[in-house]
Design an enzyme around this catalytic site. Sequence first.
Site, PDB file in Angstrom:
ATOM      1  N   GLY A 221      38.125  29.047  48.560  1.00  0.00           N
ATOM      2  CA  GLY A 221      37.789  30.586  47.939  1.00  0.00           C
ATOM      3  C   GLY A 221      39.042  31.444  48.096  1.00  0.00           C
ATOM      4  O   GLY A 221      40.093  30.969  48.533  1.00  0.00           O
ATOM      5  N   ASN A 222      38.747  32.612  48.027  1.00  0.00           N
ATOM      6  CA  ASN A 222      40.042  33.691  48.532  1.00  0.00           C
ATOM      7  C   ASN A 222      39.311  34.959  48.718  1.00  0.00           C
ATOM      8  O   ASN A 222      37.825  35.003  48.962  1.00  0.00           O
ATOM      9  CB  ASN A 222      40.629  33.767  47.009  1.00  0.00           C
ATOM     10  CG  ASN A 222      39.784  34.357  45.742  1.00  0.00           C
ATOM     11  OD1 ASN A 222      39.493  35.463  45.904  1.00  0.00           O
ATOM     12  ND2 ASN A 222      39.612  33.534  44.720  1.00  0.00           N
TER      13      ASN A 222
END
Length: 415
Positions: A221-222
């Site tokens: 993810g980020n």
Amino acid sequence: MTTRAGAHFPTRLALQGRRVLVCVGGGIAAYKALELVRELKRRGASVRVAMTPAAERFVAPLSFAALSGEPVARDLWSDAHRGEIHVELGAWAEAVVVAPATANLLVRAASGLCDDVVLATLACCRAPTLFAPAMHERMWRHAPVARAVRRLRDDGARLVGPVTGPLASGEVGEGRMSEPSEIADAVERILASTGADLEGVRVLVTSGPTLEDLDPVRFLGNRSTGRMGHALARRALARGAHVTLISGPVALEPPPGAEHVAVRSALQMHEAVLARADAQDAIVMAAAVADWRPAEPSTDKLKKPDGVTETTLRLVRNPDILAELGAWRAARGQRRPVLVGFAVETRDLEQAAREKLRVKRCDLVVANLAADGFGGDEDVALLVDEDGVASTGRIDKHALADLVLDRVRARLASG
Ligand code: C5P
């Protein structure tokens, strides 16, 4: 303004004819709210005032009545009002300023309490609301107050201040209410962008991160929170647009009124955006779309075999949604939909933004440094288009959203 012949033409005042409600909380800065009412009136606004019971301990309602020229709303239960004062005031106001916004008032407003005339009016009002906090620095930094501020912002409220300076205690700290002229400037900015200038315009906004599953419990993810994309959706709605919000997993509620499509991965976002692209006047890609996804996501939880200290993850490229939209629009030979991209970088910001503008064939790139934009409520951005580069300075994400939408509107107006 005076002409050569000496004839006098009255200058149109910045807030001429605008209806501003000032809600006064119970803090020592309440005396500055008197000056605020004068300042708003001086700029041409019609002003009405509501006070909490605590506010009356600092300043007499009569002072506000005298300055505003209107009776002050003080009591939800008063016989003096015909009908319901909070409903009437809420419908009347084009903008609401809460000044001073005390810690108590912020926390109570964030929880939706409505047990005095100020809170009930805030709950009843759909006009943009600006809080001008004022309190001791330790209260401002108190976790429940910070949470309340964040919640109010997520619900669409704006803040002005507090600033650093001498506090009532004699100490110097962050917690001093902004000066009345600064608060009035902020009201002007809000009212300048609240016209329904995007009425009938169809805007698609993407927001948040995409998550790329490795197995049923893990993902890549980020750090995108969705605050920028959600602010764009909220501001576009407030300006009359029909908004579709396609968002990756975020902790934020979609703004009421938006058509909301929840997705998880870049592939899902790709499909959701392309299926709706043709119907849009503008597409704003604020989402932090993952460039890569695991080549072989496992349906079972991945194990860590004994003695294995290293492993390799094979990734494949995700489609670049914005670049596809740019190519699709170019192939159609049309200027619509207007396309806006975002760029988060750690260096060479302007150069990277120009490159994205070119490669993705979009109309505007909003670029920021990861340290400035990710996670917070404010940002420092560059707006890069074919005409050049403009820097926003440090700016609230809702105000940045308005700048982006101004550009979109100008682009639509030019054909
Ligand atoms: O190339 P980069 O990821 O820096 O570009 C960012 C911009 O491109 C953002 O507007 C983002 O939403 C969009 N993007 C996209 N599809 C991707 C990657 C980024 O639409 N796979």
